[in-house]
Write an enzyme that holds these catalytic residues in place. Structure first.
Site, PDB file in Angstrom:
ATOM      1  N   GLU A  49       0.859  -1.202   0.000  1.00  0.00           N
ATOM      2  CA  GLU A  49       0.000   0.000   0.000  1.00  0.00           C
ATOM      3  C   GLU A  49       0.897   1.255   0.000  1.00  0.00           C
ATOM      4  OE1 GLU A  49      -1.610   0.753   3.923  1.00  0.00           O
ATOM      5  OE2 GLU A  49      -3.399   1.724   3.120  1.00  0.00           O
ATOM      6  N   ASN A  78      -7.205   5.955  -1.853  1.00  0.00           N
ATOM      7  CA  ASN A  78      -6.069   5.086  -1.581  1.00  0.00           C
ATOM      8  C   ASN A  78      -6.263   3.886  -2.516  1.00  0.00           C
ATOM      9  OD1 ASN A  78      -4.176   3.338  -0.479  1.00  0.00           O
ATOM     10  ND2 ASN A  78      -4.695   3.828   1.651  1.00  0.00           N
ATOM     11  N   LYS A  89      -9.548   1.650  -1.932  1.00  0.00           N
ATOM     12  CA  LYS A  89      -9.725   1.078  -0.589  1.00  0.00           C
ATOM     13  C   LYS A  89     -11.139   1.341  -0.066  1.00  0.00           C
ATOM     14  CE  LYS A  89      -7.170   1.122   3.845  1.00  0.00           C
ATOM     15  NZ  LYS A  89      -5.910   1.613   4.455  1.00  0.00           N
ATOM     16  N   GLU A 120      -5.997   8.617   8.107  1.00  0.00           N
ATOM     17  CA  GLU A 120      -6.448   8.165   6.779  1.00  0.00           C
ATOM     18  C   GLU A 120      -7.840   8.683   6.442  1.00  0.00           C
ATOM     19  OE1 GLU A 120      -5.829   4.367   4.796  1.00  0.00           O
ATOM     20  OE2 GLU A 120      -4.894   3.716   6.661  1.00  0.00           O
ATOM     21  N   CYS A 160      -4.835  -3.064   2.849  1.00  0.00           N
ATOM     22  CA  CYS A 160      -4.531  -2.994   4.280  1.00  0.00           C
ATOM     23  C   CYS A 160      -5.723  -3.287   5.189  1.00  0.00           C
ATOM     24  CB  CYS A 160      -3.879  -1.662   4.629  1.00  0.00           C
ATOM     25  SG  CYS A 160      -3.123  -1.756   6.277  1.00  0.00           S
ATOM     26  N   ASN A 185       0.277  -1.138   5.317  1.00  0.00           N
ATOM     27  CA  ASN A 185       1.173  -0.418   6.244  1.00  0.00           C
ATOM     28  C   ASN A 185       0.508  -0.544   7.604  1.00  0.00           C
ATOM     29  OD1 ASN A 185       3.170   1.882   4.806  1.00  0.00           O
ATOM     30  ND2 ASN A 185       1.416   1.308   3.539  1.00  0.00           N
TER      31      ASN A 185
END
Ligand code: CDT
Length: 310
Positions: free
Chosen positions: A47, A110, A127, A146, A172, A197
């Site tokens: 990611e 993302n 994502k 995020e 993730c 991550n």
């Protein structure tokens, strides 16, 4: 015809704030060449593989963060990676931040793009589950903002016909939710690629810190087994800007067994052969969904977001 894909899970060590795109892309290309030498068909990167994990810092004016996002893919920085992949005939999957200005709006995603052996983009996944927080939380040792930097995808999970199989993607935090795997399982996915991550320290509940590796393997192995699919989880780990992150890259079989695993916290290629026909052994027997699933009694799954008293 064999449907065995040799997959290279290209774990990255830390990317510091001062590392420019050119230096990062050079590292990606080193791993790509190593994968080609090892006979890999496909390489999966983590990611946000082009930059440091920038949601660890909060900025009041989000446009100050624009430089962390790509506005096109490929672009001048990543074109050498696409060119080298085409020259080597190796596909890849790359995570990055996308600032999408198409259609007169501005959206921050993302994403992970799946790229074929000829350098063409097969699909780009956004994502779905965006973890962390929306506002600055100065009491944390580092931010995980995020939810400030990215919108959750309204599109959900797709599966693409590529590399002779059915390939899905997630990013993730998506790997922690059973719905992610099941949405793809219901599309007959055979291989799920997931970059991540994961900081070792989880501020809302530090008792989870020592369990990060356990939880990573737990969800990848159960998601693989319960849906009869390969799952590849690829870390960007090590100490990045003072924050230690999990370095546990895994290739998991439809049996739930770990086929290959990283052993360092730096740039490392983890290689495994994935016989996609292995998926059928689970999908056609114990997890024959057409025969055994009971969607008519799973009504809460899409009508409720969380627990609710009847
Ligand atoms: N990148 C990412 O999604 N990381 C989260 C960290 C935990 S939530 C602060 C994860 O699920 O691994």
């Amino acid at each position: 015809m064999t449907r065995t894909l040799r997959v290279g899970a290209a774990q990255l060590g830390p990317i510091q704030r001062s590392d420019d795109r050119a230096s990062v892309v050079s590292r990606l290309i080193v791993l790509l060449r190593e994968a080609a030498d090892a006979g890999c068909d496909l390489v999966a990167y983590p990611e946000l593989a082009l930059t440091t994990f920038f949601p660890r810092w909060f900025v009041d004016d989000i446009t100050e963060a624009d430089h962390w996002y790509e506005t096109a893919m490929p672009n001048e920085h990543t074109q050498p990676l696409f060119d080298e992949a085409r020259r080597l005939g190796v596909g890849f999957c790359l995570g990055y931040a996308l600032l999408d200005r198409d259609g007169g709006t501005e959206n921050r995603w993302n994403v992970q793009s799946l790229v074929d052996r000829d350098g063409s983009i097969v699909g780009t996944f956004r994502k779905v589950h965006i973890p962390g927080h929306e506002a600055h939380e100065p009491d944390r040792p580092f931010q995980h903002a995020e939810r400030y930097y990215f919108e959750p995808s309204p599109l959900g999970f797709g599966v693409w016909e590529a590399f002779g199989g059915r390939i899905g993607m997630m990013i993730c935090n998506d790997r922690r939710w059973p719905e992610s795997y099941r949405e793809m399982g219901l599309q007959d996915v055979e291989l799920i690629l997931c970059g991540y991550n994961t900081p070792l320290h989880y501020a809302p509940d530090p008792s989870q810190d020592v369990l990060q590796g356990f939880h990573n393997a737990l969800v990848a192995q159960s998601g693989a087994y319960q849906n009869g699919t390969f799952v590849v989880v690829v870390a960007k780990g090590g100490v990045e800007e003072g924050v230690d992150s999990l370095s546990d890259t895994l290739v998991v079989a439809p049996s739930g067994e770990i086929l290959a695993r990283s052993s360092t916290s730096g740039d490392e290629l983890v290689v495994a052969d994935c016989d996609l026909d292995w998926c059928r052994q689970y999908r056609d027997t114990l997890f024959d969904m057409h025969r055994y699933r009971r969607p008519e009694v799973y009504t809460r799954l899409t009508s409720q977001r969380g627990p609710q008293l009847d």
